[in-house]
Design a protein around this motif. Structure first.
Motif, PDB file in Angstrom:
ATOM      1  N   LYS A   8      75.605  19.927  -5.312  1.00  0.00           N
ATOM      2  CA  LYS A   8      76.924  19.420  -4.966  1.00  0.00           C
ATOM      3  C   LYS A   8      77.994  19.974  -5.897  1.00  0.00           C
ATOM      4  O   LYS A   8      79.121  20.221  -5.478  1.00  0.00           O
TER       5      LYS A   8
ATOM      6  N   ASN B 168      74.125  15.818   3.911  1.00  0.00           N
ATOM      7  CA  ASN B 168      75.072  14.744   3.706  1.00  0.00           C
ATOM      8  C   ASN B 168      75.320  14.471   2.234  1.00  0.00           C
ATOM      9  O   ASN B 168      76.333  13.876   1.874  1.00  0.00           O
TER      10      ASN B 168
ATOM     11  N   SER C 125      76.380   7.443  -4.780  1.00  0.00           N
ATOM     12  CA  SER C 125      76.650   8.593  -5.642  1.00  0.00           C
ATOM     13  C   SER C 125      76.108   9.866  -5.019  1.00  0.00           C
ATOM     14  O   SER C 125      76.705  10.931  -5.127  1.00  0.00           O
ATOM     15  N   ASN C 126      74.985   9.764  -4.319  1.00  0.00           N
ATOM     16  CA  ASN C 126      74.439  10.960  -3.686  1.00  0.00           C
ATOM     17  C   ASN C 126      75.268  11.391  -2.494  1.00  0.00           C
ATOM     18  O   ASN C 126      75.212  12.542  -2.080  1.00  0.00           O
ATOM     19  N   LEU C 127      76.045  10.460  -1.941  1.00  0.00           N
ATOM     20  CA  LEU C 127      76.917  10.817  -0.832  1.00  0.00           C
ATOM     21  C   LEU C 127      78.270  11.272  -1.331  1.00  0.00           C
ATOM     22  O   LEU C 127      79.168  11.530  -0.553  1.00  0.00           O
ATOM     23  N   GLY C 128      78.418  11.322  -2.654  1.00  0.00           N
ATOM     24  CA  GLY C 128      79.642  11.863  -3.206  1.00  0.00           C
ATOM     25  C   GLY C 128      80.666  10.827  -3.617  1.00  0.00           C
ATOM     26  O   GLY C 128      81.794  11.170  -3.923  1.00  0.00           O
TER      27      GLY C 128
ATOM     28  N   THR D  96      64.133  17.221   0.878  1.00  0.00           N
ATOM     29  CA  THR D  96      64.072  15.760   0.829  1.00  0.00           C
ATOM     30  C   THR D  96      62.826  15.299   0.088  1.00  0.00           C
ATOM     31  O   THR D  96      62.876  14.367  -0.715  1.00  0.00           O
TER      32      THR D  96
ATOM     33  N   HIS E 296      65.398  21.626   4.686  1.00  0.00           N
ATOM     34  CA  HIS E 296      65.939  20.306   4.420  1.00  0.00           C
ATOM     35  C   HIS E 296      64.822  19.295   4.229  1.00  0.00           C
ATOM     36  O   HIS E 296      64.857  18.468   3.315  1.00  0.00           O
TER      37      HIS E 296
ATOM     38  N   GLU F 270      68.849  10.512   0.735  1.00  0.00           N
ATOM     39  CA  GLU F 270      68.550  11.867   1.193  1.00  0.00           C
ATOM     40  C   GLU F 270      67.666  11.800   2.430  1.00  0.00           C
ATOM     41  O   GLU F 270      67.874  12.497   3.413  1.00  0.00           O
ATOM     42  N   ARG F 271      66.691  10.916   2.397  1.00  0.00           N
ATOM     43  CA  ARG F 271      65.788  10.786   3.529  1.00  0.00           C
ATOM     44  C   ARG F 271      66.474  10.176   4.736  1.00  0.00           C
ATOM     45  O   ARG F 271      66.281  10.615   5.861  1.00  0.00           O
TER      46      ARG F 271
ATOM     47  N   THR G 114      69.671  10.108   5.580  1.00  0.00           N
ATOM     48  CA  THR G 114      70.767  10.842   6.202  1.00  0.00           C
ATOM     49  C   THR G 114      70.346  12.227   6.639  1.00  0.00           C
ATOM     50  O   THR G 114      71.179  13.047   6.997  1.00  0.00           O
ATOM     51  N   LYS G 115      69.055  12.482   6.626  1.00  0.00           N
ATOM     52  CA  LYS G 115      68.592  13.825   6.957  1.00  0.00           C
ATOM     53  C   LYS G 115      69.051  14.245   8.343  1.00  0.00           C
ATOM     54  O   LYS G 115      69.433  15.374   8.570  1.00  0.00           O
ATOM     55  N   ASP G 116      68.992  13.299   9.280  1.00  0.00           N
ATOM     56  CA  ASP G 116      69.275  13.691  10.656  1.00  0.00           C
ATOM     57  C   ASP G 116      70.613  13.207  11.150  1.00  0.00           C
ATOM     58  O   ASP G 116      70.954  13.417  12.289  1.00  0.00           O
ATOM     59  N   SER G 117      71.362  12.531  10.312  1.00  0.00           N
ATOM     60  CA  SER G 117      72.602  11.985  10.854  1.00  0.00           C
ATOM     61  C   SER G 117      73.754  12.917  10.545  1.00  0.00           C
ATOM     62  O   SER G 117      73.732  13.647   9.564  1.00  0.00           O
ATOM     63  N   PRO G 118      74.773  12.912  11.375  1.00  0.00           N
ATOM     64  CA  PRO G 118      75.912  13.807  11.157  1.00  0.00           C
ATOM     65  C   PRO G 118      76.694  13.401   9.919  1.00  0.00           C
ATOM     66  O   PRO G 118      76.522  12.302   9.420  1.00  0.00           O
ATOM     67  N   SER G 119      77.527  14.282   9.450  1.00  0.00           N
ATOM     68  CA  SER G 119      78.257  13.967   8.225  1.00  0.00           C
ATOM     69  C   SER G 119      79.258  12.849   8.462  1.00  0.00           C
ATOM     70  O   SER G 119      79.711  12.611   9.576  1.00  0.00           O
ATOM     71  N   PHE G 120      79.583  12.162   7.402  1.00  0.00           N
ATOM     72  CA  PHE G 120      80.432  10.978   7.512  1.00  0.00           C
ATOM     73  C   PHE G 120      81.894  11.362   7.470  1.00  0.00           C
ATOM     74  O   PHE G 120      82.313  12.244   6.764  1.00  0.00           O
ATOM     75  N   LYS G 121      82.665  10.640   8.263  1.00  0.00           N
ATOM     76  CA  LYS G 121      84.092  10.977   8.358  1.00  0.00           C
ATOM     77  C   LYS G 121      84.840  10.569   7.104  1.00  0.00           C
ATOM     78  O   LYS G 121      85.655  11.301   6.588  1.00  0.00           O
TER      79      LYS G 121
END
Lengths: 219, 161
Positions: A60, A155, B134-137, A188, A184, B52-53, B55-62
């Motif tokens: 990141k 993400n 924190s992992n999502l920023g 993970t 990915h 990490e696990r 959100t592996k398949d979900s789209p990025s967050f707005k």
């Protein structure tokens, strides 16, 4: 670096053209003339072009967690390559923020293609003598390979960059996506490993083997 | 069926182990703080891996609100098998997540008994949320408070740079 072959006359004579072609075939280079005044010489790809040439995982904070490239002698060049692709990745990420979210956004697609050139000094001499009647001097630059870069952002803002050699066939989108998927998944698993601290370089053997399976076999 | 309680037992044992460990080394005053931060640190690392696990398949967050909604729904369901009951925000970076029947507190009491022991058992979950964010920023500070068991509130304050 690259000098277009400037010509005073628009076309070569047929004779020298065919002679040049023969000569090049013997050295394993293919020959295509794209414009009438530019000759591009490409090397036949000796390896299966469906494989990656360089794979990088970037954290990141934009430092590499893992970089592996196949032609070991050019490793530094790949590091630079990946570094420059980060700019494109950033641009895509910020552009995406304004658009509607949908599934495909994790995969950024083609970042940008490059054509890399390398000078072959031993070829220059006879090439020049071949066609000396048309040119005063020139440096022959040979298209060595075509590298395209693909990007993917998770993400958690960890970026994957894959550089592939696509001089022969171009890879289909799906294949690249599946490569990123595998990466990915493997990443993970590394993340969930209690012995891995997020932010360290990745040293997991399992991850290494997944990456090696995707890279070009050293020819 | 029995799967649910496995983590609850493990968690209870974790907390008591850490406190016993510190107690055997003397000085009670400093210990409470270090125990809580140890538990929170454990939760942090686990939260990072979990997110990490998940959100592996979900789209990025707005945006931040999207992330908080994800935490309240998918994340909470995956970890505690229920959703957050109430999410409040002041739209300035502070979110309050209220869980009316927090999974790790249900075995304690249904009222005010053992209220003073509750914070120990919330430290890990605070770390979990902090690690996930924190992992999502999103850097944040997560605190928890209990007034009536088993409901509790997690307060998330996003640190703007």
């Amino acid at each position: 670096m690259l000098t277009r072959l400037k010509t005073q006359v628009p076309l070569f004579s047929m004779n020298s053209y065919t002679k040049l072609r023969e000569k090049l075939k013997l050295s394993g280079l293919s020959f295509a003339s794209t414009h009438s005044h530019v000759i591009r010489l490409g090397r036949h790809s000796r390896h299966n072009s469906k494989m990656a040439v360089c794979i990088a995982v970037i954290a990141k904070e934009n430092y590499p967690l893992f970089i592996r490239s196949v032609p070991i002698q050019n490793e530094l060049k790949f590091h630079y390559t990946v570094h420059t692709s980060l700019d494109v990745v950033e641009e895509k990420i910020s552009a995406v923020g304004k658009a509607m979210a949908d599934q495909r956004e994790l995969y950024l697609g083609l970042l940008y293609p490059t054509e890399d050139y390398k000078v072959y000094p031993h070829l220059i001499k006879w090439y020049v003598t071949c066609l000396h009647q048309f040119f005063s001097y020139q440096i022959v630059c040979i298209l060595l390979y075509r590298h395209t870069r693909y990007g993917y952002v998770t993400n958690s803002k960890v970026k994957f960059v894959i550089v592939v050699d696509s001089s022969n066939t171009s890879l289909r989108d799906n294949e690249i996506r599946s490569m990123f998927r595998k990466l990915h998944n493997s990443f993970t698993d590394v993340m969930c490993n209690p012995f891995y601290n997020p932010g360290d370089t990745i040293q997991s053997k399992a991850f290494d083997s997944i990456v090696s399976a995707m890279m070009v076999q050293a020819s | 069926m029995a799967d649910d309680v496995l983590f609850e037992f493990l968690h209870m044992e974790m907390v008591s182990h850490i406190y016993k460990d510190q107690a055997s080394r003397g000085e009670m005053d400093k210990d409470r703080a270090t125990c809580v931060s140890t538990l929170e640190g454990m939760g942090f690392r686990v939260g990072q891996g979990l997110i990490e696990r998940f959100t592996k398949d979900s789209p990025s967050f707005k945006d931040d609100l999207d992330v908080m909604k994800f935490i309240c729904k998918d994340f909470w369901i995956n970890v505690f098998r229920k959703q957050i009951d109430n999410l409040r925000t002041n739209h300035q970076g502070t979110y309050v997540l209220q869980d009316n029947k927090f999974a790790l507190l249900t075995q304690f009491s249904n009222g005010k008994q053992y209220l003073e022991e509750a914070p120990k058992y919330l430290a890990y979950s605070c770390g979990l949320v902090r690690g996930a964010l924190s992992n999502l920023g999103m850097d944040c500070v997560v605190t928890a408070e209990v007034s009536l068991m088993p409901s509790c509130k997690f307060q998330v304050v996003i640190q703007k740079i």
